[in-house]
Design an enzyme around this catalytic site. Structure first.
Site, PDB file in Angstrom:
ATOM      1  N   SER A 152      11.813   8.335  38.500  1.00  0.00           N
ATOM      2  CA  SER A 152      10.426   8.958  38.701  1.00  0.00           C
ATOM      3  C   SER A 152       9.236   7.942  38.636  1.00  0.00           C
ATOM      4  O   SER A 152       9.292   7.081  37.952  1.00  0.00           O
ATOM      5  CB  SER A 152      10.158  10.025  37.748  1.00  0.00           C
ATOM      6  OG  SER A 152       8.809  10.581  37.736  1.00  0.00           O
ATOM      7  N   TYR A 166      10.009  13.009  29.109  1.00  0.00           N
ATOM      8  CA  TYR A 166      10.462  12.892  30.500  1.00  0.00           C
ATOM      9  C   TYR A 166      10.205  11.534  30.965  1.00  0.00           C
ATOM     10  O   TYR A 166      10.930  10.945  31.408  1.00  0.00           O
ATOM     11  CB  TYR A 166       9.799  13.930  31.244  1.00  0.00           C
ATOM     12  CG  TYR A 166       9.935  13.869  32.828  1.00  0.00           C
ATOM     13  CD1 TYR A 166      11.105  14.206  33.266  1.00  0.00           C
ATOM     14  CD2 TYR A 166       9.208  13.141  33.538  1.00  0.00           C
ATOM     15  CE1 TYR A 166      11.427  14.143  34.469  1.00  0.00           C
ATOM     16  CE2 TYR A 166       9.500  13.100  35.167  1.00  0.00           C
ATOM     17  CZ  TYR A 166      10.802  13.562  35.501  1.00  0.00           C
ATOM     18  OH  TYR A 166      10.985  13.362  36.881  1.00  0.00           O
TER      19      TYR A 166
END
Length: 280
Positions: A152, A166
């Protein structure tokens, strides 16, 4: 050097973790539509089988469902055992399964770190390690087996949302992928230059390990965020849109085909330029 052969994945065997929904579903469709045999995993077997039925209706390739809950280490082993009953090699492993947890800094729970790091990072290593023998069987000198880890841009930049575990897990995935790059380098009989990792007792066939650092895409994980902030998110992306299935599937097809066979240890941003957008 025509495009039909340069980007060809027909006949390749692919495993996409978390392939029933979101980005995983997009990636799975790209492979099936181009003639690959794709195994997709999910905790929700019904969702997995539904996705496979939709993918099989496309023709060309095939899709098969295998249930796996990666929060449970034993399910990773069961996945390998079940897959090995059906196939004796694996050309492409896409480590996509992941989760998120958002909460204010003062309230961020320890449990979030355990849950998110387990699925997003720890299991990427576990699954790759388990499937290494099958990747080795599929690898050829000019057509290595491929490991594609879905990262990401929040592992590259400081995210605007409070998703501490995350973003940290995705930064870890990016670096793990680079660490695996030389580990999956040429087998002993291909080596011509001494390697600093020569102490390893394992001889690995030629495989590559790369990461896609994805920006915002339509997915279950992003649904609530996009519902509230889609306009402002798109305004902050240089290409002024969120990602489409073709964007992420195309990147995977590139990495999995002859066109991407010389790419190893790379982190490729698939984000419309989000990670480099200037902030005044």
């Amino acid at each position: 050097m025509d495009s039909s052969s340069l980007f060809n994945v027909k006949g390749k065997i692919v495993l996409v973790t978390g392939g029933a929904k979101g980005i995983g579903r997009m990636i799975s469709e790209g492979y099936v539509a181009n003639g690959a045999t794709v195994y997709i995993t999910a905790r929700d077997l019904a969702a997995c089988e539904k996705a496979c039925a939709e993918l099989n209706a496309l023709g060309k390739g095939k899709a098969h469902a295998i249930r796996a809950d990666f929060y449970k280490e034993e399910d990773c082993k069961k996945l390998f055992e079940e897959f090995s009953k059906r196939e004796d090699k694996l050309h492409v492993l896409v480590n996509n399964a992941g989760s998120n947890w958002g909460a204010p800094y003062d309230e961020y729970p320890s449990a979030a770190w355990t849950r998110v790091l387990t699925l997003n990072l720890h299991r990427v290593f576990d699954v790759t390690q388990l499937f290494t023998p099958l990747l080795e069987k599929a690898a050829k000198p000019m057509d290595p087996a491929r490991i594609i880890n879905i990262g990401s841009i929040d592992g590259l930049r400081v995210p605007s949302l409070e998703t501490f575990a995350y973003s940290s897990s995705k930064a870890g995935v990016h670096h793990l992928s680079r660490v695996l790059g030389p580990s999956f380098g040429p087998a002993e009989h291909h080596v011509s230059i001494p390697s600093p990792r020569a102490y390893s007792t394992r001889t690995l066939s030629k495989s590559s390990s790369n990461t896609l650092a994805c920006g915002p895409f339509e997915s279950k994980m992003m649904a609530a965020t996009l519902k509230k902030f889609k306009d402002s998110i798109e305004a902050g992306i240089p290409l002024h849109r969120i990602g489409t299935p073709e964007d992420v599937a195309g990147a995977c097809l590139f990495l999995s085909s002859r066109a991407g066979s010389y790419v190893n240890g790379a982190t490729i941003t698939v984000d419309g330029g989000s990670a480099i957008a200037a902030k005044l």
